[in-house]
Design an enzyme around this catalytic site. Structure first.
Site, PDB file in Angstrom:
ATOM      1  N   ASP A  65      68.133  25.645  58.025  1.00 48.31           N
ATOM      2  CA  ASP A  65      68.429  24.790  59.175  1.00 48.31           C
ATOM      3  C   ASP A  65      69.800  24.132  59.052  1.00 48.31           C
ATOM      4  O   ASP A  65      70.404  24.097  57.991  1.00 48.31           O
ATOM      5  CB  ASP A  65      67.371  23.686  59.275  1.00 48.31           C
ATOM      6  CG  ASP A  65      66.130  24.157  60.014  1.00 48.31           C
ATOM      7  OD1 ASP A  65      66.169  25.253  60.587  1.00 48.31           O
ATOM      8  OD2 ASP A  65      65.136  23.412  60.011  1.00 48.31           O
ATOM      9  N   LYS A  87      69.209  24.141  64.444  1.00 48.90           N
ATOM     10  CA  LYS A  87      69.177  23.522  65.764  1.00 48.90           C
ATOM     11  C   LYS A  87      70.081  22.317  65.648  1.00 48.90           C
ATOM     12  O   LYS A  87      69.969  21.547  64.732  1.00 48.90           O
ATOM     13  CB  LYS A  87      67.785  23.013  66.100  1.00 48.90           C
ATOM     14  CG  LYS A  87      66.753  24.069  66.116  1.00 48.90           C
ATOM     15  CD  LYS A  87      65.402  23.432  66.075  1.00 48.90           C
ATOM     16  CE  LYS A  87      64.346  24.406  66.515  1.00 48.90           C
ATOM     17  NZ  LYS A  87      64.423  24.761  67.919  1.00 48.90           N
ATOM     18  N   MET A 202      66.880  10.576  64.208  1.00 51.49           N
ATOM     19  CA  MET A 202      67.360  11.098  65.497  1.00 51.49           C
ATOM     20  C   MET A 202      67.445   9.989  66.553  1.00 51.49           C
ATOM     21  O   MET A 202      67.067  10.189  67.705  1.00 51.49           O
ATOM     22  CB  MET A 202      66.419  12.211  66.001  1.00 51.49           C
ATOM     23  CG  MET A 202      66.368  13.391  65.056  1.00 51.49           C
ATOM     24  SD  MET A 202      65.120  14.611  65.485  1.00 51.49           S
ATOM     25  CE  MET A 202      63.642  13.910  64.797  1.00 51.49           C
TER      26      MET A 202
HETATM   27  N1  SAH Z   1      62.868  16.770  57.825  1.00 53.04           N
HETATM   28  C1  SAH Z   1      64.007  15.865  57.786  1.00 53.04           C
HETATM   29  C2  SAH Z   1      64.263  15.228  59.129  1.00 53.04           C
HETATM   30  C3  SAH Z   1      64.637  16.225  60.195  1.00 53.04           C
HETATM   31  S1  SAH Z   1      64.984  15.488  61.727  1.00 53.04           S
HETATM   32  C4  SAH Z   1      63.783  14.832  56.690  1.00 53.04           C
HETATM   33  O1  SAH Z   1      62.671  14.709  56.172  1.00 53.04           O
HETATM   34  O2  SAH Z   1      64.731  14.129  56.339  1.00 53.04           O
HETATM   35  C5  SAH Z   1      66.726  15.358  61.674  1.00 53.04           C
HETATM   36  C6  SAH Z   1      67.125  13.918  61.499  1.00 53.04           C
HETATM   37  O3  SAH Z   1      66.946  13.530  60.155  1.00 53.04           O
HETATM   38  C7  SAH Z   1      68.572  13.618  61.799  1.00 53.04           C
HETATM   39  O4  SAH Z   1      68.816  13.477  63.174  1.00 53.04           O
HETATM   40  C8  SAH Z   1      68.736  12.321  61.069  1.00 53.04           C
HETATM   41  O5  SAH Z   1      68.146  11.252  61.783  1.00 53.04           O
HETATM   42  C9  SAH Z   1      67.901  12.556  59.830  1.00 53.04           C
HETATM   43  N2  SAH Z   1      68.707  13.066  58.705  1.00 53.04           N
HETATM   44  C10 SAH Z   1      68.525  14.200  58.027  1.00 53.04           C
HETATM   45  N3  SAH Z   1      69.423  14.307  57.018  1.00 53.04           N
HETATM   46  C11 SAH Z   1      70.178  13.195  57.075  1.00 53.04           C
HETATM   47  C12 SAH Z   1      71.254  12.682  56.299  1.00 53.04           C
HETATM   48  N4  SAH Z   1      71.763  13.349  55.253  1.00 53.04           N
HETATM   49  N5  SAH Z   1      71.778  11.489  56.643  1.00 53.04           N
HETATM   50  C13 SAH Z   1      71.288  10.783  57.657  1.00 53.04           C
HETATM   51  N6  SAH Z   1      70.277  11.209  58.439  1.00 53.04           N
HETATM   52  C14 SAH Z   1      69.718  12.391  58.141  1.00 53.04           C
END
Ligand code: SAH
Length: 299
Positions: A65, A87, A202
């Site tokens: 992803d 995405k 998000m």
């Molecule tokens: N499965 C992921 C979340 C996916 S949804 C998890 O557990 O972290 C995607 C959202 O995750 C992004 O829009 C943001 O809000 C957050 N996100 C993921 N990686 C990030 C990062 N390195 N820094 C800040 N926000 C992050």
């Protein structure tokens, strides 16, 4: 100690000896025709689990992803096929169903398929949907959790997601629903009253609405808010603001997605626990940001 991943064991599809020995069981062998759904963590490659590393070293194909750190892909075996299924908000991206069908097709063709997702696959990552489709298609599945951005990402910003003086519970929230709009099913009154600390994924796009709704539902407008962009990565940025000023400060600073938003007094702890800043010589701003714990108190 570093070791080159072109270890000859890689060719056998067996764990390759870079991993430490496990006490009673061996590292799982990635069988042909299986899908392993793996959490890649929030960014810093060192936050990967050993099970995830074991998976990377055996997979024939890796479908990853957008938010997965590319450095992880270099730990795949040399002949692994790497395919992007990302995405990104606003940009064209494969449909969820297409991704699931691709996983099924590859597994049925006898590949060891690694589905690599950012953070934890079952936290706002649609991992549940994909996994369900796989099980419905009779595909064998293993899930390898990862460190979610809402926990590990905040830790890199010096924010403990729970802190005894502030909260005994945390609410994780997605800032938009499957249509991209603000989640309509949320009960803002209940959230405002019942959630001691709110951690939002998000959420940048709908921050003005979200903050407005929380304040209207009784949340203190001056409640601390931290926005952590690119958490755990080299270019991590952190904005410290409040509910009432968040929108203006986000716009002025230009901080954008991907970001985790933390609403609650735990965000103040960064003033003491910004360990990354401290590694670069910035002294702690405040040794007791919540004004409750003297330095000598440990109880
Ligand atoms: N499965 C992921 C979340 C996916 S949804 C998890 O557990 O972290 C995607 C959202 O995750 C992004 O829009 C943001 O809000 C957050 N996100 C993921 N990686 C990030 C990062 N390195 N820094 C800040 N926000 C992050």
């Amino acid at each position: 100690m570093t070791q080159d991943v072109t270890n000859s064991d890689l060719q056998t599809g067996k764990p390759n000896g870079i991993l430490p020995a496990l006490d009673s069981v061996d590292w799982p062998v990635f069988e042909a025709g299986w899908v392993w759904m793996v959490g890649g963590g929030p960014g810093d490659p060192g936050l990967l689990t050993l099970h995830a590393l074991n998976a990377l070293q055996q997979a024939d194909i890796i479908i990853y992803d957008a938010l997965v750190d590319k450095a992880l892909l270099s730990w795949a075996k040399p002949d692994a096929v790497i395919e992007y299924a990302g995405k990104r908000g606003g940009k064209p991206s494969p449909k969820q169903r297409d991704i699931s069908l691709r996983l099924i097709e590859l597994a049925q063709a006898g590949k060891r398929v690694l589905r690599l997702k950012g953070g934890d696959p079952f936290v706002f990552g649609r991992g549940g949907e994909e996994a369900q489709t796989l099980v419905q298609a009779g595909i064998k599945l293993r899930i390898i959790p990862g460190i979610s951005a809402g926990i590990g990402g905040l830790a890199y910003a010096g924010i403990p997601v729970t802190h005894r003086d502030v909260n005994q519970s945390v609410t994780f929230l997605s800032g938009h629903d499957r249509t991209g709009l603000m989640p309509s099913a949320l009960d803002w009154d209940a959230l405002s009253k019942g959630s001691q600390v709110i951690v939002m994924y998000m959420a940048i796009k709908h921050m003005p609405d979200i903050c407005e709704k929380l304040i209207a539902a009784g949340r203190d407008p001056h409640e601390p808010v931290a926005v952590v962009n690119n958490a755990t990565r080299d270019d991590m940025q952190v904005l410290e603001t409040t509910l009432v000023k968040a929108h203006e400060d986000i716009t002025r600073s230009g901080i954008g997605a991907p970001a985790i938003v933390c609403i609650g007094r735990v965000a103040l702890m960064r003033q003491c626990l910004d360990w990354m800043g401290q590694m670069q010589g910035v002294p702690p701003r405040n040794l007791d940001p919540l004004d409750v714990r003297s330095e000598s108190e440990t109880g």
